[in-house]
Every structure is written in structure tokens, then in C-alpha cells.
Scaffold this active site. Sequence first.
Site: not given
Ligand code: NDP
Ligand code: OXD
Length: 310
Positions: A225, A273
Amino acid sequence: MAVLLATKESAMAGWRDALLALDPALEIRLHPDSGDPATIEAVVMWTGHDLAALRRFPDLRLIVSMGAGVDHLMRPPGPPPGIPVARLVDTRLTQGMTEWVLQNVLRFHRQDPEYRAQQAAAIWHELPAPDTAQRRIGILGLGALGSDAAAKLRALGFPVMGWSRRPKSLPGIEGFHGEDGLRAMLGRSDILICLLPLTPETQGLLNAERLALLPRGAFLLNAARGGHVVQPDLLAALESGQIAGAALDVTEPEPLPPEHPFWRHPRVVLTPHAASITIPASAAPQVVENLHRLRDGRPLINLVDFAAGY
Ligand code: NDP
Ligand code: OXD
């Protein structure tokens, strides 16, 4: 009882058809035609919708994000208290993100910006061969997206590190957590990739102080983001040479205003995006599964942890 879809006009029919293909008995309504508010049991939604309006549905029992991210549902006033929120964990979404990551890691690793500049100046000149085993990659976030990207980068031969909220051990990936872990990983990340959810803890994480911890001339990829990066700090780091290049799929705001320097910056690659785009036909099975579970009183899948914020 009915399911209300709330997304951009152009995506509405695709979602409706994908859900009905799996369960023709579902009653689907398209925002803003919700019909009788008392008949809405679930809302499947994406960004740009009024969260306060969800409080109009007295029998709402489930909210589903049409993406992996749920930050659009967590900002004030948030979802109605006590209503579970599910997000997408989807193989097509993961595949798309991993492709975007590989494309941009290889772009910088293989000196593509330099070769393009040379071509523009009709220069035929070989640069030193890049050394994959020496290009250390740090991934912020080792969830559904980060862990897949990590595995694929490792398979290519890069040394890969990952930072998560809780300690995590993935084969071949050096894991870090906590503020000390973050600092240690940043200090060794020649390419840093942000795949974190946007939460109060991760907002503005990549500021001047943390960017300065990276090795000089590091590259930054952000497909999480825009709010993760303090944009003026990144611009300054690009100007000083601390950051040699950035690939940004997300910005704050989206789109950036036409005069924003990132649009024309020679060391910034922007995508709108679009790193990974939700495909309704791929995502629909888990949504229908959750609707069936809801009706049968079985535990829901892919639920958001409200305490963690993602
Ligand atoms: P997940 O919830 O599966 O994974 C999130 C990861 O971030 C986990 O490993 C989590 O740790 C870690 N995390 C969360 N908070 C913290 C913190 N405070 N400190 C350290 N690590 C942290 O999310 P996804 O992988 O499915 O997606 C990630 C993001 O990607 C989405 O939230 C979205 O914003 C973005 N996205 C963007 C897209 C695009 O097209 N640009 C498409 C899809 C998603 P833990 O393993 O310990 O829970
Ligand atoms: C998502 C994205 O969060 O597309 O899936 O940004």
C-alpha cells in the site's frame, strides 16, 4: 436472505456471474440496489464504499473483502462491531504478485534501467555481470504473497530474508521479526520488497530513518500500500543515491497528482495498482464456501484478526 456486491460498476457482473456459477440459488444484489435492508446477510465489497452504510443492514452476518487487503474496511468507522470479516487468499492473486515481484527484481538486478539508457544513447557497452548469489533480498511480510515470492526468488538463487510480525521459519529463508529484526534485515537488503498489510503498526514504516539503514544504492519494490512509504523521504533517498531505483505499484493517493515527481522520475517505475488483479472466477469459490459455512454454522475461512488489524 441475499448477498450484496459493492465494487466498481465494471466488475459487478463478473462477480455476480462467478458466484452464481457455483451456487445458482444465491440471491445476489448489486449496490446501490440492496432492496430490503433486512434481507442482506453478507456484503462482498471493495474500496470506495461507505462503511457507515453497512450499519443499515440489521441481519448482516459476514463482510468479505474482494481483495487480500482489508485496510479499506478497517478505517473509521470500521465494520459494524461483531461482524466477521473475511479476505481473499487466492492462487491467481498470489501468482500475479509473484510475477510482478520477479519482473521488478530482475529489472534492477539485470541493470535494465542502465541498458535502456544506453540504448537511448546508442551505446553498445557491456556492464559487469550481476551476481545472483550476492544480491540479498529482504521481504517485508511473509504471508500468502510474501512467502510465495520468497520461495520463487530463492529458487532463482537469491539469498532471501523475510520479516514477519511473529517469528516464522520457511525453508531456505532467513526469518526476522520485531524492531531489532527489521533493522538487521534492512542493513543487509540490496533489494527490499514490501508486501505488508497496511495497519497502524506498518503505516509510514519506510521513512527516512529506515531507508537510510539499507545498503547504499539499494532498490525498493512496493506492491503493498502507498501508506507504507513516506513518499517525500523516498524521493530524497532517490535524489541522494541512497536508493538507486524504486518500483511502485501503490502510491498515496492513487493516482498521484499529475505534477508528482514520481511520474517522470528516471529511477521510478510506476504501475497503476495492477501488480495482482482479483479474478472473480478464481476468488469466488472461497466466498461461496464461506456463505455455505455461515448458513451451516461452520467455522469461516480466511478471517481477519481484528486485534492484529489484517
Ligand atoms: P497476509 O496477511 O497473508 O500476510 C501479511 C504478512 O505481513 C504476514 O507475514 C504478517 O506477519 C506480516 N505483518 C503484518 N503486520 C506486521 C508487522 N506489524 N510487523 C511485521 N510483519 C507484519 O497478507 P497477504 O500476503 O495476502 O497480502 C499482503 C498485502 O499485499 C495486502 O494486505 C495488500 O495490502 C497487498 N496487496 C496488493 C496487491 C496489489 O495488486 N498491489 C494485490 C494483493 C495484495 P505474520 O506472518 O506474523 O502474521
Ligand atoms: C488487494 C489489492 O488487496 O488488489 O487484493 O490491492
